[in-house]
Design a protein around this motif. Structure first.
Motif, PDB file in Angstrom:
ATOM      1  N   SER A 154     -17.889   2.074  19.554  1.00 26.66           N
ATOM      2  CA  SER A 154     -17.293   3.043  20.463  1.00 26.66           C
ATOM      3  C   SER A 154     -16.350   2.301  21.411  1.00 26.66           C
ATOM      4  CB  SER A 154     -18.386   3.763  21.259  1.00 26.66           C
ATOM      5  OG  SER A 154     -18.975   2.870  22.197  1.00 26.66           O
ATOM      6  N   GLU A 155     -15.528   3.023  22.110  1.00 25.22           N
ATOM      7  CA  GLU A 155     -14.578   2.401  23.044  1.00 25.22           C
ATOM      8  C   GLU A 155     -15.272   1.589  24.125  1.00 25.22           C
ATOM      9  OE1 GLU A 155     -11.176   2.084  23.196  1.00 25.22           O
ATOM     10  OE2 GLU A 155     -11.284   2.848  21.150  1.00 25.22           O
ATOM     11  N   SER A 156     -16.494   1.978  24.478  1.00 27.73           N
ATOM     12  CA  SER A 156     -17.201   1.266  25.546  1.00 27.73           C
ATOM     13  C   SER A 156     -17.899   0.000  25.041  1.00 27.73           C
ATOM     14  CB  SER A 156     -18.221   2.186  26.218  1.00 27.73           C
ATOM     15  OG  SER A 156     -19.215   2.565  25.278  1.00 27.73           O
ATOM     16  N   GLU A 157     -18.111  -0.123  23.734  1.00 26.52           N
ATOM     17  CA  GLU A 157     -18.772  -1.306  23.183  1.00 26.52           C
ATOM     18  C   GLU A 157     -17.752  -2.435  23.033  1.00 26.52           C
ATOM     19  OE1 GLU A 157     -22.314   0.035  20.343  1.00 26.52           O
ATOM     20  OE2 GLU A 157     -20.398   0.977  19.797  1.00 26.52           O
ATOM     21  N   GLN A 158     -18.084  -3.584  23.604  1.00 24.96           N
ATOM     22  CA  GLN A 158     -17.120  -4.683  23.651  1.00 24.96           C
ATOM     23  C   GLN A 158     -17.565  -5.894  22.850  1.00 24.96           C
ATOM     24  OE1 GLN A 158     -15.742  -5.554  27.634  1.00 24.96           O
ATOM     25  NE2 GLN A 158     -16.376  -3.542  28.310  1.00 24.96           N
ATOM     26  N   TYR A 159     -18.595  -5.762  22.020  1.00 25.75           N
ATOM     27  CA  TYR A 159     -19.077  -6.906  21.270  1.00 25.75           C
ATOM     28  C   TYR A 159     -19.759  -6.437  19.994  1.00 25.75           C
ATOM     29  CZ  TYR A 159     -23.259  -5.485  23.840  1.00 25.75           C
ATOM     30  OH  TYR A 159     -24.284  -4.761  24.382  1.00 25.75           O
ATOM     31  N   ILE A 160     -19.877  -7.369  19.032  1.00 24.37           N
ATOM     32  CA  ILE A 160     -20.591  -7.096  17.790  1.00 24.37           C
ATOM     33  C   ILE A 160     -21.844  -7.972  17.748  1.00 24.37           C
ATOM     34  CG2 ILE A 160     -18.479  -6.482  16.547  1.00 24.37           C
ATOM     35  CD1 ILE A 160     -18.721  -9.238  15.086  1.00 24.37           C
ATOM     36  N   PRO A 161     -22.839  -7.613  16.941  1.00 21.81           N
ATOM     37  CA  PRO A 161     -23.983  -8.514  16.783  1.00 21.81           C
ATOM     38  C   PRO A 161     -23.531  -9.782  16.051  1.00 21.81           C
ATOM     39  CG  PRO A 161     -24.310  -6.436  15.576  1.00 21.81           C
ATOM     40  CD  PRO A 161     -22.976  -6.372  16.220  1.00 21.81           C
ATOM     41  N   ALA A 162     -24.072 -10.912  16.440  1.00 23.94           N
ATOM     42  CA  ALA A 162     -23.674 -12.185  15.826  1.00 23.94           C
ATOM     43  C   ALA A 162     -23.912 -12.182  14.317  1.00 23.94           C
ATOM     44  CB  ALA A 162     -24.409 -13.344  16.484  1.00 23.94           C
ATOM     45  N   ALA A 163     -24.933 -11.483  13.864  1.00 24.57           N
ATOM     46  CA  ALA A 163     -25.233 -11.434  12.434  1.00 24.57           C
ATOM     47  C   ALA A 163     -24.102 -10.792  11.632  1.00 24.57           C
ATOM     48  CB  ALA A 163     -26.534 -10.689  12.197  1.00 24.57           C
ATOM     49  N   ALA A 164     -23.255  -9.993  12.282  1.00 26.87           N
ATOM     50  CA  ALA A 164     -22.146  -9.338  11.592  1.00 26.87           C
ATOM     51  C   ALA A 164     -20.980 -10.293  11.343  1.00 26.87           C
ATOM     52  CB  ALA A 164     -21.661  -8.139  12.404  1.00 26.87           C
ATOM     53  N   ALA A 165     -21.001 -11.447  11.985  1.00 24.58           N
ATOM     54  CA  ALA A 165     -19.930 -12.433  11.805  1.00 24.58           C
ATOM     55  C   ALA A 165     -20.164 -13.211  10.513  1.00 24.58           C
ATOM     56  CB  ALA A 165     -19.885 -13.389  12.987  1.00 24.58           C
ATOM     57  N   THR A 166     -19.118 -13.364   9.735  1.00 23.47           N
ATOM     58  CA  THR A 166     -19.199 -14.126   8.498  1.00 23.47           C
ATOM     59  C   THR A 166     -19.004 -15.613   8.765  1.00 23.47           C
ATOM     60  OG1 THR A 166     -18.190 -12.223   7.424  1.00 23.47           O
ATOM     61  CG2 THR A 166     -18.285 -14.240   6.152  1.00 23.47           C
ATOM     62  N   PHE A 167     -18.271 -15.923   9.838  1.00 19.83           N
ATOM     63  CA  PHE A 167     -17.937 -17.305  10.176  1.00 19.83           C
ATOM     64  C   PHE A 167     -17.671 -17.363  11.672  1.00 19.83           C
ATOM     65  CE2 PHE A 167     -14.479 -20.369  10.969  1.00 19.83           C
ATOM     66  CZ  PHE A 167     -14.997 -21.527  10.415  1.00 19.83           C
ATOM     67  N   ILE A 168     -18.208 -18.383  12.333  1.00 20.05           N
ATOM     68  CA  ILE A 168     -17.971 -18.606  13.762  1.00 20.05           C
ATOM     69  C   ILE A 168     -17.542 -20.057  13.942  1.00 20.05           C
ATOM     70  CG2 ILE A 168     -19.029 -18.716  16.055  1.00 20.05           C
ATOM     71  CD1 ILE A 168     -20.970 -16.511  15.136  1.00 20.05           C
ATOM     72  N   ALA A 169     -16.509 -20.280  14.735  1.00 18.35           N
ATOM     73  CA  ALA A 169     -16.064 -21.649  15.017  1.00 18.35           C
ATOM     74  C   ALA A 169     -15.960 -21.856  16.519  1.00 18.35           C
ATOM     75  CB  ALA A 169     -14.706 -21.922  14.373  1.00 18.35           C
ATOM     76  N   GLU A 170     -16.400 -23.021  16.959  1.00 18.32           N
ATOM     77  CA  GLU A 170     -16.237 -23.446  18.356  1.00 18.32           C
ATOM     78  C   GLU A 170     -15.525 -24.792  18.364  1.00 18.32           C
ATOM     79  OE1 GLU A 170     -16.556 -21.946  21.083  1.00 18.32           O
ATOM     80  OE2 GLU A 170     -18.164 -20.480  20.929  1.00 18.32           O
ATOM     81  N   ILE A 171     -14.593 -24.913  19.274  1.00 12.54           N
ATOM     82  CA  ILE A 171     -13.869 -26.160  19.510  1.00 12.54           C
ATOM     83  C   ILE A 171     -14.282 -26.613  20.896  1.00 12.54           C
ATOM     84  CG2 ILE A 171     -11.596 -27.237  19.684  1.00 12.54           C
ATOM     85  CD1 ILE A 171     -10.619 -24.618  18.090  1.00 12.54           C
ATOM     86  N   THR A 172     -14.902 -27.774  20.991  1.00 13.18           N
ATOM     87  CA  THR A 172     -15.457 -28.184  22.280  1.00 13.18           C
ATOM     88  C   THR A 172     -14.380 -28.437  23.322  1.00 13.18           C
ATOM     89  OG1 THR A 172     -15.500 -30.515  21.642  1.00 13.18           O
ATOM     90  CG2 THR A 172     -17.519 -29.254  21.277  1.00 13.18           C
ATOM     91  N   SER A 173     -14.736 -28.134  24.536  1.00  8.32           N
ATOM     92  CA  SER A 173     -13.977 -28.504  25.724  1.00  8.32           C
ATOM     93  C   SER A 173     -14.931 -29.329  26.583  1.00  8.32           C
ATOM     94  CB  SER A 173     -13.546 -27.259  26.501  1.00  8.32           C
ATOM     95  OG  SER A 173     -12.728 -26.438  25.700  1.00  8.32           O
ATOM     96  N   LYS A 174     -14.409 -30.090  27.508  1.00  6.69           N
ATOM     97  CA  LYS A 174     -15.290 -30.900  28.351  1.00  6.69           C
ATOM     98  C   LYS A 174     -16.308 -30.031  29.071  1.00  6.69           C
ATOM     99  CE  LYS A 174     -12.620 -35.036  29.289  1.00  6.69           C
ATOM    100  NZ  LYS A 174     -12.015 -35.879  30.330  1.00  6.69           N
ATOM    101  N   SER A 175     -15.925 -28.811  29.420  1.00  5.08           N
ATOM    102  CA  SER A 175     -16.818 -27.936  30.176  1.00  5.08           C
ATOM    103  C   SER A 175     -17.854 -27.231  29.299  1.00  5.08           C
ATOM    104  CB  SER A 175     -16.001 -26.893  30.932  1.00  5.08           C
ATOM    105  OG  SER A 175     -15.313 -26.050  30.017  1.00  5.08           O
ATOM    106  N   SER A 176     -17.731 -27.329  27.968  1.00  9.96           N
ATOM    107  CA  SER A 176     -18.614 -26.544  27.099  1.00  9.96           C
ATOM    108  C   SER A 176     -19.431 -27.383  26.125  1.00  9.96           C
ATOM    109  CB  SER A 176     -17.777 -25.538  26.295  1.00  9.96           C
ATOM    110  OG  SER A 176     -16.964 -26.211  25.344  1.00  9.96           O
ATOM    111  N   LEU A 177     -19.478 -28.675  26.312  1.00  9.94           N
ATOM    112  CA  LEU A 177     -20.105 -29.561  25.325  1.00  9.94           C
ATOM    113  C   LEU A 177     -21.529 -29.161  24.977  1.00  9.94           C
ATOM    114  CD1 LEU A 177     -18.791 -33.041  26.501  1.00  9.94           C
ATOM    115  CD2 LEU A 177     -17.983 -31.657  24.587  1.00  9.94           C
ATOM    116  N   ARG A 178     -22.410 -29.049  25.971  1.00 10.61           N
ATOM    117  CA  ARG A 178     -23.811 -28.740  25.693  1.00 10.61           C
ATOM    118  C   ARG A 178     -23.961 -27.369  25.047  1.00 10.61           C
ATOM    119  NH1 ARG A 178     -27.785 -25.792  27.121  1.00 10.61           N
ATOM    120  NH2 ARG A 178     -29.926 -26.442  26.932  1.00 10.61           N
ATOM    121  N   HIS A 179     -23.225 -26.401  25.551  1.00  5.93           N
ATOM    122  CA  HIS A 179     -23.336 -25.050  25.001  1.00  5.93           C
ATOM    123  C   HIS A 179     -22.876 -25.005  23.544  1.00  5.93           C
ATOM    124  CE1 HIS A 179     -24.487 -23.628  28.865  1.00  5.93           C
ATOM    125  NE2 HIS A 179     -23.297 -23.766  29.405  1.00  5.93           N
TER     126      HIS A 179
END
Length: 198
Positions: free
Chosen positions: A103-128
């Motif tokens: 719906s228009e008010s929903e701003q996210y999907i469940p993580a299980a619906a993602a086929t692929f997720i990528a993160e590129i580290t930044s100094k502020s996000s290393l542990r996460h």
């Protein structure tokens, strides 16, 4: 600075709903990323130029192999309520139907619906990026997680995780910048990390 305290007396669902409400109402500076990580609302600065170049190269490669009815998103939020997490990964590949059905008010999907997720580290996000997010994504059953770690000891690395089980991913492949990384089906794509700026 004071900590955000949430009253959990109404149960975990009420706590999650309150966290999401605060997340939705957080007014961060333009370009910043607001996430819920382990039940804490965090604000991260806009990514650096090299970070954006890597995301662009990865996105360009992925577009050559995904079906027409899938999308690649750089600002899509994915949720893992059972781990008190609502994340905005650097790249998410998901079927467009997962977004269209919201719906228009929903701003996210469940993580299980993602086929692929990528993160590129930044100094502020290393542990996460290295610990909290892969544990949450594995818990949710997201198929593949690619960690591009520009700040790894010994130089930049790339690690592909998959086969989630019991909140843990199996390392499918790991290497340094310059190594080729093979994404398995449904992608069957070799990513050349040589052009990634370190």
């Amino acid at each position: 600075m004071s900590a955000l305290t949430i009253d959990c007396s109404e149960g975990p669902s009420a706590e999650w709903d309150e966290l999401v409400r605060i997340w939705e109402e957080t007014d961060a500076p333009e370009g910043c990323k607001v996430e819920i990580i382990e039940g804490i609302i965090t604000v991260s600065p806009a990514p650096a130029n090299k970070h954006n170049v890597i995301a662009g190269k990865l996105q360009r490669a992925l577009y050559t192999v995904i079906p027409e009815d899938w999308g690649i998103y750089q600002t899509l939020a994915v949720s893992v309520p059972s781990r008190s997490g609502l994340f905005i990964p650097d790249l998410v590949v998901a079927p467009e139907s997962e977004l269209v059905e919201l719906s228009e008010s929903e701003q996210y999907i469940p993580a299980a619906a993602a086929t692929f997720i990528a993160e590129i580290t930044s100094k502020s996000s290393l542990r996460h990026d290295r610990v909290s997010k892969p544990a949450a994504f594995a818990h949710a059953g997201a198929s593949l997680y690619l960690l591009i770690d520009r700040w790894a000891n010994g130089g930049p690395t790339v690690t592909l995780y998959g086969e989630p089980k019991d909140d843990v991913y199996r390392v499918l492949q790991a290497g340094k910048f310059g190594d080729a990384i093979h994404l398995p089906a449904p992608f069957d794509l070799v990513i050349d990390t040589g052009p990634f700026p370190g």
